[in-house]
Design an enzyme around this catalytic site. Structure first.
Site, PDB file in Angstrom:
ATOM      1  N   ASN A  52      16.495  67.688  25.715  1.00 58.69           N
ATOM      2  CA  ASN A  52      17.342  66.973  24.758  1.00 58.69           C
ATOM      3  C   ASN A  52      16.953  67.198  23.285  1.00 58.69           C
ATOM      4  OD1 ASN A  52      15.043  65.450  24.765  1.00 58.69           O
ATOM      5  ND2 ASN A  52      15.999  63.556  25.457  1.00 58.69           N
ATOM      6  N   TYR A 111       2.877  62.581  26.165  1.00 58.01           N
ATOM      7  CA  TYR A 111       3.807  61.805  26.994  1.00 58.01           C
ATOM      8  C   TYR A 111       3.073  60.968  28.040  1.00 58.01           C
ATOM      9  CZ  TYR A 111       8.211  63.655  25.109  1.00 58.01           C
ATOM     10  OH  TYR A 111       9.297  63.932  24.306  1.00 58.01           O
ATOM     11  N   GLU A 113       1.009  59.300  17.128  1.00 62.38           N
ATOM     12  CA  GLU A 113       1.596  60.624  17.346  1.00 62.38           C
ATOM     13  C   GLU A 113       1.351  61.544  16.143  1.00 62.38           C
ATOM     14  OE1 GLU A 113       5.098  58.896  20.302  1.00 62.38           O
ATOM     15  OE2 GLU A 113       5.669  59.763  18.378  1.00 62.38           O
ATOM     16  N   HIS A 157      12.391  64.846  19.751  1.00 57.64           N
ATOM     17  CA  HIS A 157      11.653  63.605  19.986  1.00 57.64           C
ATOM     18  C   HIS A 157      11.529  62.868  18.669  1.00 57.64           C
ATOM     19  CE1 HIS A 157       8.440  60.732  20.727  1.00 57.64           C
ATOM     20  NE2 HIS A 157       7.901  61.174  19.598  1.00 57.64           N
ATOM     21  N   LYS A 176      12.226  70.298  20.162  1.00 51.99           N
ATOM     22  CA  LYS A 176      11.742  70.662  21.499  1.00 51.99           C
ATOM     23  C   LYS A 176      12.101  72.111  21.866  1.00 51.99           C
ATOM     24  CE  LYS A 176      11.851  65.895  23.284  1.00 51.99           C
ATOM     25  NZ  LYS A 176      12.342  65.023  24.391  1.00 51.99           N
TER      26      LYS A 176
END
Ligand code: RTP
Ligand code: MG
Length: 140
Positions: free
Chosen positions: A114, A51, A128, A117, A11
């Site tokens: 964070n 998302y 995905e 993913h 990320k």
């Protein structure tokens, strides 16, 4: 058990701090193989689609803004029990609850920012992976 593929994103908080290699070192040390990888700037539409399950959650707007705030590295990882294995290596969503040695314990800044993913099930992994990779871009 057969090899299983999962979808991973390094990320923006991690790419911005130049941690792509550090995250990949943890992934590879854990026995997962990076069988596809590219650095992209996600569009707002891509992040909203990705998302989409969280669309009604209060953090959705913030999450989409974060995901397009800097480049990300999208990956396909392969290994024995790959989906669960990578969730283990990532650690808990909130780094305060993440186990020692996990990517989120080592590098995540907060529950939102964070660092990584990982897919949560075989059906989502398939969807995905297909959102970001053509079949011939994945080399196992
Ligand atoms: P991911 O989907 O990114 O692998 O993370 P996850 O399964 O561990 O967590 P999930 O519940 O699916 O949440 C997706 C992402 O939304 C952000 N988030 N922010 N501010 C908040 O309370 C909050 N909660 C979740 C995180 O970036 C989380 O990874
Ligand atoms: Mg999730």
């Amino acid at each position: 058990m057969a090899l299983e593929r999962t979808f991973s994103i390094i990320k923006p908080d991690a790419t911005a701090r130049n941690l792509t290699g550090a995250v990949n070192a943890v992934i590879e040390k854990a026995g997962l193989r990076i069988v596809a990888q590219k650095r992209i700037q996600m569009t707002r539409a891509q992040a909203e689609e990705f998302y989409g399950v969280h669309r009604e959650r209060p953090f959705f707007g913030e999450l989409v803004d974060f995901m397009i705030s800097a480049p990300v590295v999208v990956q396909v990882l392969e290994g024995e029990n790959g989906i669960a294995r990578y969730r283990e290596v990532m650690g808990a969503t909130n780094p305060e609850n993440a186990a020692e040695g996990t990517i989120r314990k080592l590098y995540a800044k907060s529950v939102g920012e964070n660092s990584v993913h990982g897919s949560d099930a075989p059906d989502t992994a398939k969807i995905e992976i297909a959102q970001f990779f053509a079949g011939n871009e994945i080399v196992g």
